[in-house]
Design a protein around this motif. Structure first.
Motif: not given
Length: 306
Positions: A146-155, A191-206
């Motif tokens: 999620a960290i990598l996807e958000l940093l890359y997706a949003t800058g 984008g959608l890949p960052a959303q998927d990564a974020l959703d996984a973190w919020l559902a499983v990791g957090r």
């Protein structure tokens, strides 16, 4: 500050109050300004100028000349000149000096180096490798992806990322609300890949690490508190370093990469400026040079008459 004399000590205290209370700058920015101005105060004191109002343009220029003789980089001198101009303008505006002696102070031209970036192929490798590691550690793995996807997706900057709260994320519109430099708020899409990564973190990791101290923070450390910027930097370094042949650029390298890929994909400069939260379009323009360099490299490699 006793060695500077009463007048300088009082001015520095007043200036700190102005930066902190009136301009509401971040603690890091306040410290930076004060370090620069204290350096000027020490130089002026050595010249026998114990009253800030008695400074002239020669005082400022001799201070910068001294720093240059000590081997300070052009970028450092340029930043220092800017800090001095801000300070002398405040002295005059607040009635502590009759003239703004820094108004005529020119900044040494800084050599602008092109920021290093990763290619789209490199980014795919990094993200694919991070995805593959989730099975071995679902909690940390989903967070790091999620960290990598958000940093890359949003800058966004690291400080902006770690400051995200749950209500800053609009998952239906796929945007995040961040608080940038100068406490300026902006909305950045992802984008959608960052959303998927974020959703996984919020559902499983957090949920696996959340505690009463977690509050509304999106990203958490292993003990449940809001993740520390140093941890984010280490995560990025570790994940980039795990892929052979990929340059270890750190989080700011992902910000540069995001901006460059946006421009290469056809985004206009103003849009990239808004995404990055740059106050000046000139700051964003350096990424056009990065794109041009890549275009020239591709031409040299591919064109038979290059």
């Amino acid at each position: 500050m006793g060695d500077l004399g009463e007048a300088w000590a009082q001015i520095l205290a007043d200036y700190e109050h102005h930066l902190t209370r009136e301009r509401d700058l971040s603690p890091h920015t306040v410290r930076s300004y004060l370090v620069d101005v204290r350096g000027l105060a020490e130089h002026a004191t050595r010249l026998g100028i114990h009253d800030p109002a008695a400074m002239t343009i020669r005082t400022l220029r001799s201070h910068l000349a001294t720093l240059k003789s000590l081997g300070r980089a052009r970028a450092t001198l340029s930043r220092r000149a800017t800090a001095l101009r801000v300070f002398t303008a405040w002295l005059q505006r607040s009635g502590r000096a009759d003239l703004d002696v820094g108004a005529l102070l020119a900044s040494p031209a800084a050599r602008r180096t092109l920021p290093a970036t990763l290619s789209a192929a490199d980014m795919r490798e990094v993200l694919d490798a991070a995805t593959a590691m989730i099975d071995g550690d679902p909690v940390t793995g989903t967070r790091d992806l999620a960290i990598l996807e958000l940093l890359y997706a949003t800058g966004v900057r690291v400080g902006e990322l770690v400051g995200l709260d749950l209500d800053d994320v609009d998952r239906s519109r796929r945007v995040v609300r961040v608080l940038g430099k100068g406490r300026k708020e902006r909305t950045v899409p992802f984008g959608l890949p960052a959303q998927d990564a974020l959703d996984a973190w919020l559902a499983v990791g957090r949920p696996a690490v959340a505690t009463p101290i977690s509050g509304h923070a999106v990203l958490l450390g292993v003990r449940g508190g809001r993740i520390d910027p140093r941890t984010v930097r280490q995560v990025v370094h570790d994940r980039l370093g795990a892929v052979d042949g990929v340059a270890d650029l750190g989080p700011h390298g992902l910000r540069h990469t995001a901006a460059t890929h946006l421009l290469e994909g056809g985004a206009d400069l103003r849009s990239v400026q808004e995404v990055l939260g740059h106050a000046s379009l000139g700051t964003t323009q350096i990424y056009t040079h990065v794109s041009n360099e890549r275009l020239r490299a591709a031409f040299r490699q591919a064109h038979p008459r290059a």
